[in-house]
Design a protein around this motif. Structure first.
Motif, PDB file in Angstrom:
ATOM      1  N   THR A  70     -57.774 -37.422  63.310  1.00 57.37           N
ATOM      2  CA  THR A  70     -58.197 -38.443  62.370  1.00 57.37           C
ATOM      3  C   THR A  70     -57.671 -39.761  62.903  1.00 57.37           C
ATOM      4  N   GLY A  71     -58.568 -40.729  63.036  1.00 54.37           N
ATOM      5  CA  GLY A  71     -58.168 -42.067  63.461  1.00 54.37           C
ATOM      6  C   GLY A  71     -58.240 -43.016  62.290  1.00 54.37           C
ATOM      7  N   ILE A  72     -57.221 -43.876  62.177  1.00 58.99           N
ATOM      8  CA  ILE A  72     -57.201 -44.861  61.095  1.00 58.99           C
ATOM      9  C   ILE A  72     -56.723 -46.213  61.617  1.00 58.99           C
ATOM     10  N   ARG A  73     -57.123 -47.255  60.905  1.00 55.58           N
ATOM     11  CA  ARG A  73     -56.541 -48.588  61.060  1.00 55.58           C
ATOM     12  C   ARG A  73     -56.079 -49.005  59.677  1.00 55.58           C
ATOM     13  N   THR A  74     -54.867 -49.504  59.611  1.00 58.36           N
ATOM     14  CA  THR A  74     -54.238 -49.818  58.328  1.00 58.36           C
ATOM     15  C   THR A  74     -53.642 -51.209  58.358  1.00 58.36           C
ATOM     16  N   ARG A  75     -53.855 -51.950  57.284  1.00 58.33           N
ATOM     17  CA  ARG A  75     -53.187 -53.231  57.056  1.00 58.33           C
ATOM     18  C   ARG A  75     -52.036 -52.922  56.118  1.00 58.33           C
ATOM     19  N   SER A  76     -50.819 -53.200  56.569  1.00 58.69           N
ATOM     20  CA  SER A  76     -49.601 -52.872  55.837  1.00 58.69           C
ATOM     21  C   SER A  76     -48.902 -54.154  55.395  1.00 58.69           C
ATOM     22  N   SER A  77     -48.623 -54.266  54.100  1.00 54.52           N
ATOM     23  CA  SER A  77     -47.875 -55.397  53.557  1.00 54.52           C
ATOM     24  C   SER A  77     -46.632 -54.868  52.860  1.00 54.52           C
ATOM     25  N   LEU A  78     -45.488 -55.389  53.273  1.00 50.41           N
ATOM     26  CA  LEU A  78     -44.201 -54.965  52.717  1.00 50.41           C
ATOM     27  C   LEU A  78     -43.457 -56.157  52.152  1.00 50.41           C
ATOM     28  N   SER A 116     -53.615 -50.608  53.123  1.00 51.04           N
ATOM     29  CA  SER A 116     -55.057 -50.425  52.981  1.00 51.04           C
ATOM     30  C   SER A 116     -55.578 -49.868  54.291  1.00 51.04           C
ATOM     31  N   THR A 117     -56.244 -48.722  54.205  1.00 50.53           N
ATOM     32  CA  THR A 117     -56.641 -47.958  55.391  1.00 50.53           C
ATOM     33  C   THR A 117     -58.142 -47.766  55.454  1.00 50.53           C
ATOM     34  N   ARG A 118     -58.640 -47.792  56.675  1.00 48.38           N
ATOM     35  CA  ARG A 118     -60.020 -47.372  56.920  1.00 48.38           C
ATOM     36  C   ARG A 118     -60.011 -46.376  58.069  1.00 48.38           C
ATOM     37  N   ARG A 119     -60.836 -45.366  57.955  1.00 43.16           N
ATOM     38  CA  ARG A 119     -60.966 -44.384  59.035  1.00 43.16           C
ATOM     39  C   ARG A 119     -61.798 -44.996  60.153  1.00 43.16           C
ATOM     40  N   VAL A 120     -61.480 -44.604  61.386  1.00 44.19           N
ATOM     41  CA  VAL A 120     -62.252 -45.048  62.541  1.00 44.19           C
ATOM     42  C   VAL A 120     -62.768 -43.819  63.275  1.00 44.19           C
ATOM     43  N   ASP A 121     -63.851 -44.000  64.020  1.00 42.21           N
ATOM     44  CA  ASP A 121     -64.448 -42.853  64.709  1.00 42.21           C
ATOM     45  C   ASP A 121     -63.639 -42.471  65.946  1.00 42.21           C
ATOM     46  N   GLN A 122     -63.986 -41.344  66.506  1.00 41.88           N
ATOM     47  CA  GLN A 122     -63.263 -40.781  67.648  1.00 41.88           C
ATOM     48  C   GLN A 122     -63.231 -41.743  68.834  1.00 41.88           C
ATOM     49  N   ASP A 123     -64.346 -42.406  69.141  1.00 36.64           N
ATOM     50  CA  ASP A 123     -64.371 -43.343  70.277  1.00 36.64           C
ATOM     51  C   ASP A 123     -63.392 -44.497  70.070  1.00 36.64           C
ATOM     52  N   GLU A 124     -63.349 -45.035  68.854  1.00 39.29           N
ATOM     53  CA  GLU A 124     -62.446 -46.152  68.607  1.00 39.29           C
ATOM     54  C   GLU A 124     -60.978 -45.734  68.709  1.00 39.29           C
ATOM     55  N   ILE A 125     -60.611 -44.611  68.104  1.00 32.87           N
ATOM     56  CA  ILE A 125     -59.203 -44.204  68.178  1.00 32.87           C
ATOM     57  C   ILE A 125     -58.828 -43.806  69.609  1.00 32.87           C
TER      58      ILE A 125
END
Length: 166
Positions: free
Chosen positions: A126-134, A151-160
């Protein structure tokens, strides 16, 4: 300023080693990493240095958590992640943007974006990109996370694969 803040002020650097940007990067690149063969996930052992486990004002949320629960303590938040991270074969991360930091003497905020390559026990990726605010609060033990929003969105296999090669 409260007593904990006053007592911890000297242990909460806003520049140089141990400052918020370093902590946020370490939080994701070390704290949330998992390597094949690692034992059961122990949230407090892996991430205890980052979270406020005693403060009354902790609010933690990650939309990747399947039930979309909000934790009101670091201990509760750890229970959300113990089973999924224990079951996972590996978790690898890369910072894509940031961290961007605004730091005062007793509160600070940081934001970064990361990519993660999560490998299940069956080796499914599973590939994800996440914006993290702390939000960090200066305590007698140093900077501690008291607010988290991811806040996370999944990304496809090629992107990850292009971001974090297998």
């Amino acid at each position: 300023m409260n007593t904990a803040t006053a007592a911890g002020a000297s242990s909460c650097p806003t520049a140089g080693p141990g400052q918020i940007g370093d902590l946020h990067s370490e939080w994701i690149l070390v704290g949330w990493e998992k390597h094949p063969g690692d034992g059961p996930f122990d949230f407090r052992a892996k991430l205890g240095k980052f979270y406020d486990f005693t403060g009354p004002n902790v609010v933690l949320y990650d939309d990747f958590e399947p039930q979309h629960r909000v934790a009101r303590s670091a201990s509760e938040y750890g229970t959300f992640w113990t089973a999924p991270f224990t079951a996972m074969r590996s978790a690898r991360h890369r910072v894509m943007d940031g961290p961007d930091v605004i730091a005062g003497s007793d509160l600070a905020t940081s934001t970064l974006e990361f990519a993660a390559r999560l490998e299940a026990a069956d080796r499914a990726i599973t590939g994800i990109r996440t914006r993290s605010s702390l939000v960090w609060q200066c305590t007698a033990q140093g900077w501690k996370i008291v607010r988290e929003h991811n806040s996370t969105r999944r990304v496809d296999q090629d992107e990850i694969d292009s971001l974090i090669p297998g």
